[in-house]
Design an enzyme around this catalytic site. Structure first.
Site, PDB file in Angstrom:
ATOM      1  CG  ASP A   1      -2.236   0.840   0.665  1.00  0.00           C
ATOM      2  OD1 ASP A   1      -2.257   1.969   0.098  1.00  0.00           O
ATOM      3  OD2 ASP A   1      -3.454   0.204   1.245  1.00  0.00           O
TER       4      ASP A   1
ATOM      5  CG  HIS B   1      13.081  -2.267 -12.080  1.00  0.00           C
ATOM      6  ND1 HIS B   1      13.834  -2.050 -13.279  1.00  0.00           N
ATOM      7  CD2 HIS B   1      14.313  -1.600 -11.442  1.00  0.00           C
ATOM      8  CE1 HIS B   1      14.997  -1.335 -13.485  1.00  0.00           C
ATOM      9  NE2 HIS B   1      15.446  -1.333 -11.952  1.00  0.00           N
TER      10      HIS B   1
END
Ligand SMILES: *[C@@H]1O[C@H](CO)[C@@H](O)[C@H](O)[C@H]1NC(C)=O
Ligand SMILES: *[C@@H]1O[C@H](CO)[C@@H](O)[C@H](O)[C@H]1NC(C)=O
Ligand SMILES: *[C@@H]1O[C@H](CO)[C@@H](O)[C@H](O)[C@H]1NC(C)=O
Ligand SMILES: *[C@H]1O[C@H](CO)[C@@H](O)[C@H](O)[C@H]1NC(C)=O
Length: 447
Positions: A218, A293
């Protein structure tokens, strides 16, 4: 640049290297009194205020009351179960030195294990870098619920929180609510791979958050309203939701925010502005040197964020926001645009700049960029004109990897997030939070 900030902060001077945030550290940030001076004033060792090996809560509160007008609440090496949660309110020129581990045993499923309120000249730190709060959040999560937050600072000024691990919170890990002139650094936060376990949520004024690693699925380091002069740098969002601003609603008032050197892997996004309706503004924001990434989204302004119910107002105005030097890859750029600017039709984004953005897709051989409802803006699919057609979507399809997209990795990226049904081991604070960077302030941990 980092050196000059450190020197400027140490000397209480304005760091001039940050034109964008020239007034960020108009006043000295961090505690006004050194920890060594506080140690010399008074020491309140929790082991002398009750039996902290049974329940840290009452001895911690008693030690605080004895030292809150000046001194150090000492929590020495060792393990301290905490079944009574505490609110430490008021006081000045004090510190908590946490050398041991606090383990949640209390089962109250709300509130905060430790709340610090209405205080000033405050430091919460570990001097051996082994201080940790272990929330055993999985005990709540595996039953489908949430528990208390680990640490919340409300209305705290001239403070620092550093060199501590926050682990497996049953809810948010660290919240800075309306705090100012503070610093958070050399922190590692590890929560389970589930929503609702935010890393750092911050709102307030003149705050520098740097050298922090977050794992949690989160919010990584997220700014909320109201906020001015917040600098966030050298952040490692490692299997997280990613950094964000939001969710924003009516009366949003955010300006002069800078994020630099943010590395994000296996997250929902590299950065997302999120609102759905609402009013007010986000202005004068710089987001530079981002590496990503394997993230679902990358650069994302979402003025119709569907996880938030529609808020009163024409839409939050996003203006004078610059995204610069973003590199890396995303999971599937043909499904989720790595450049995605979706602004409110009745409050078009204004003066947005995208420069040197090069993110390529992991899957497939093409990706697209998407821009909606923006004016006076520059770069990629943005609209440089001063008029627009509501909800007209500008997309561009990219069929070759943008030059310069390839970006370095951190030494040991996780291959999977932490489970919600077993305990998360306490890590030590790492010695890098962005490829090639070392902490601006030497970390306490020596191991
Ligand atoms: C936004 O917040 C700043 C700082 O508190 C304040 O000076 C300013 O008046 C606010 N702006 C609005 C439009 O409320
Ligand atoms: C546009 O935004 C940039 C920051 O990205 C700022 O320096 C510039 O002053 C803004 N221009 C206007 C006209 O607001
Ligand atoms: C633009 O799109 C949004 C989101 O789908 C919708 O709520 C709104 O009514 C549309 N506005 C106009 C002017 O078409
Ligand atoms: C991210 O980095 C750390 C150390 O740098 C590594 O051990 C771990 O596998 C990765 N994940 C998390 C969540 O820290």
């Amino acid at each position: 640049m980092l050196t000059s900030i450190v020197l400027a902060v140490a000397a209480g001077l304005l760091p001039t290297c940050l034109a964008q945030l020239a007034s960020t550290f108009k006043y000295p940030i961090g505690p006004l009194t050194s920890s060594s001076t506080k140690w010399a004033v008074k020491i309140c060792d929790v082991t002398e205020y009750g039996t902290p090996t049974t329940d840290l809560g009452p001895p911690l509160l008693a030690a605080f009351n004895a030292c809150k007008s000046g001194g150090v609440v000492s929590i020495p090496s060792g393990t301290y179960p905490m079944s009574t949660f505490v609110t430490l309110s008021g006081g000045s020129a004090w510190a908590i030195n946490l050398e041991g581990t606090i383990e949640r045993t209390g089962t109250t499923a709300s509130g905060n294990m430790i709340a610090i309120e209405s205080t000033t000249d405050f430091e919460f730190y570990s001097s051996n870098g082994k201080g940790a709060i272990q929330g055993y959040g999985y005990e709540f999560l595996e039953q489908g619920g949430y528990g208390p937050r680990l640490l919340r600072l409300t209305d705290v000024t001239s403070f620092a929180v550093h060199d501590i691990a926050l682990v497996d919170s049953p809810a948010f890990h660290l919240v800075l609510d309306t705090c100012s002139q503070g610093e958070v650094y050399n922190m590692i936060i590890r929560g389970a791979n589930q929503g609702g376990l935010d890393g750092i949520d911050v709102w307030g004024f003149q705050i520098w958050i740097h050298d922090v690693e977050v794992t949690n699925k989160d919010e990584c380091v997220t700014v909320k309203s109201p906020a001015q002069n917040i600098l966030v740098e050298d952040i490692y969002c490692n299997w997280s939701g990613g950094c964000a601003m939001g969710s924003l609603n009516a009366g949003t008032n955010i300006s002069k925010i800078q994020y630099s050197n943010v590395y994000t892997v296996n997250s929902n996004q590299m950065y997302m502005f999120k609102s759905n309706g609402g009013s007010g503004f986000v202005s004068d924001v710089l987001l530079e040197n981002f590496i990503g990434h394997k993230n679902a989204y990358s650069l994302y302004i979402n003025g119709y964020w569907s996880s938030e119910s529609v808020q009163p107002g024409e839409g939050v105005l996003y203006e004078s926001i610059k995204f610069s030097k973003w590199t890396g890859d995303c999971t599937e750029g043909s499904a989720r645009a790595p450049i995605y600017v979706d602004c409110p039709a009745s409050a078009p984004c204004t003066n947005i700049t995208l420069e040197d953005i090069a993110i390529w897709t992991d899957e497939g051989s093409e990706e697209y960029y998407k821009c909606v409802n923006d004016i006076d803006s520059h770069g990629y699919c943005l609209n440089s004109g001063s008029t627009f057609t509501p909800n007209a979507t500008v997309t561009s399809t990219v069929t070759a990897a943008p030059s310069g997209w390839s970006a370095p990795y951190m030494p040991s990226d996780l291959s999977t997030g932490f489970a919600t049904d077993s305990s998360i081991p306490i890590p030590t604070v790492p010695n890098t939070f962005f490829p090639g960077a070392t902490p601006a302030t030497a970390r306490a941990y020596k191991g």
